[in-house]
Design an enzyme around this catalytic site. Structure first.
Site, PDB file in Angstrom:
ATOM      1  N   ARG A  98     -15.821 -45.810 -69.245  1.00 21.19           N
ATOM      2  CA  ARG A  98     -17.179 -45.106 -69.403  1.00 21.19           C
ATOM      3  C   ARG A  98     -17.912 -45.372 -70.878  1.00 21.19           C
ATOM      4  O   ARG A  98     -17.143 -44.832 -71.808  1.00 21.19           O
ATOM      5  CB  ARG A  98     -16.889 -43.719 -69.192  1.00 21.19           C
ATOM      6  CG  ARG A  98     -16.475 -43.218 -67.610  1.00 21.19           C
ATOM      7  CD  ARG A  98     -17.881 -43.247 -66.759  1.00 21.19           C
ATOM      8  NE  ARG A  98     -17.649 -43.081 -65.393  1.00 21.19           N
ATOM      9  CZ  ARG A  98     -17.209 -43.907 -64.633  1.00 21.19           C
ATOM     10  NH1 ARG A  98     -16.840 -45.015 -64.708  1.00 21.19           N
ATOM     11  NH2 ARG A  98     -17.314 -43.290 -63.232  1.00 21.19           N
ATOM     12  N   THR A 108      -7.503 -43.625 -61.256  1.00 22.71           N
ATOM     13  CA  THR A 108      -7.693 -43.304 -62.487  1.00 22.71           C
ATOM     14  C   THR A 108      -8.453 -42.031 -62.150  1.00 22.71           C
ATOM     15  O   THR A 108      -8.699 -41.176 -63.061  1.00 22.71           O
ATOM     16  CB  THR A 108      -8.873 -44.210 -63.037  1.00 22.71           C
ATOM     17  OG1 THR A 108      -9.823 -44.540 -62.182  1.00 22.71           O
ATOM     18  CG2 THR A 108      -8.134 -45.517 -63.422  1.00 22.71           C
ATOM     19  N   LYS A 147     -17.388 -56.399 -57.916  1.00 21.37           N
ATOM     20  CA  LYS A 147     -16.245 -55.674 -57.227  1.00 21.37           C
ATOM     21  C   LYS A 147     -16.911 -55.294 -55.775  1.00 21.37           C
ATOM     22  O   LYS A 147     -18.090 -54.467 -55.800  1.00 21.37           O
ATOM     23  CB  LYS A 147     -15.705 -54.565 -57.973  1.00 21.37           C
ATOM     24  CG  LYS A 147     -14.485 -53.779 -56.937  1.00 21.37           C
ATOM     25  CD  LYS A 147     -13.957 -52.652 -57.627  1.00 21.37           C
ATOM     26  CE  LYS A 147     -14.912 -51.283 -57.752  1.00 21.37           C
ATOM     27  NZ  LYS A 147     -15.009 -50.649 -56.116  1.00 21.37           N
ATOM     28  N   GLN A 174     -13.714 -39.684 -62.472  1.00 20.63           N
ATOM     29  CA  GLN A 174     -12.649 -40.358 -63.262  1.00 20.63           C
ATOM     30  C   GLN A 174     -11.877 -39.440 -64.192  1.00 20.63           C
ATOM     31  O   GLN A 174     -12.446 -38.413 -64.729  1.00 20.63           O
ATOM     32  CB  GLN A 174     -13.234 -41.499 -63.828  1.00 20.63           C
ATOM     33  CG  GLN A 174     -13.802 -42.428 -63.085  1.00 20.63           C
ATOM     34  CD  GLN A 174     -12.692 -43.416 -62.299  1.00 20.63           C
ATOM     35  OE1 GLN A 174     -11.622 -43.138 -62.155  1.00 20.63           O
ATOM     36  NE2 GLN A 174     -13.520 -44.444 -61.711  1.00 20.63           N
TER      37      GLN A 174
END
Length: 237
Positions: free
Chosen positions: A185, A124, A33, A194
């Site tokens: 996670r 998130t 990403k 998050q």
């Protein structure tokens, strides 16, 4: 063969950092990403580098504007040949549908396969307190499913949502709808900023197709060992 269910987030600012991490991870990661932090810092050269290493790319720029601007922006970005783009579902049905239609038309005219287009539902990092401060009355999960169904009706390939909502989206939108989940996670790692998180295997069992994992990989003392541990966790899922 690398497990394409893991998308490693390159949330760094320099091409040297990218090269170091990609070199460490080698063939264990095929999908990366590229987000705002990196793309705004170094520009398209990071795309060129990743493609030279035969990596697949999720360009995470979260477009959100009037329909024509978003559609034209996506068409401009198509020249980089990435695999996944995203927009904000809260831009509305017209923005979403025009983006989906015009990127497919542009790809057809260019004789190339259109990239996947997915929509951000609710970030998130957002918790219920933050959510209510925006004047929202329905629970986050309910709105996430609403936005997923809206994105599907608009012709998008899928959505980005937390792993906690993945099962509800899968039930509402069917098995062919793409669900990409950040907020993943591995057990024993910090949540950082998050709020709505889950472990990798849990996220996949909930219906996620791909998991975006950043700090638990790139901030680990040994990123390759961190990836190997994640791959071992999800091997049986």
């Amino acid at each position: 063969m690398a497990d394409e269910r893991i998308i490693a987030a390159l949330d760094v600012r320099t091409l040297d950092e990218v090269k170091a991490l990609v070199g460490q991870l080698g063939d264990s990661i095929i999908f990366y990403k590229v987000g705002m932090e990196l793309f705004y810092a170094v520009g398209p050269q990071v795309i060129t580098y990743l493609k030279s290493k035969n990596k697949r790319i999720f360009l995470d720029l979260k477009l959100h504007d009037i329909p024509n601007t978003v559609a034209e922006g996506l068409i401009s970005l198509m020249k980089f040949g990435v695999d996944i783009f995203n927009v904000h579902a809260s831009g509305g049905f017209t923005m979403l549908s025009q983006a989906a239609q015009r990127i497919k038309e542009a790809a057809h005219a260019a004789g190339v396969r259109p990239p996947k287009l997915i929509a951000i539902t609710v970030l998130t990092s957002m918790n219920e307190t933050d959510w209510r401060s925006l004047g929202m009355t329905m629970p986050i999960a309910e709105q996430v499913v609403n936005l997923a169904k809206l994105s599907q009706r608009a012709g998008l390939d899928g959505v980005v949502a937390s792993p906690r909502e993945a099962a509800m989206i899968r039930k509402a939108c069917g098995r062919d709808f793409m669900i990409v989940t950040p907020g993943v996670r591995p057990r024993g790692t910090a949540n950082n900023d998050q709020s709505r998180v889950a472990a990798p295997a849990e996220a996949l069992r909930n219906g996620a197709n791909q998991l975006v994992i950043g700090r638990p990989i790139y901030a680990a003392p040994n990123p390759k060992a961190a990836v190997d541990s994640i791959l071992a966790e999800i091997a049986a899922v």
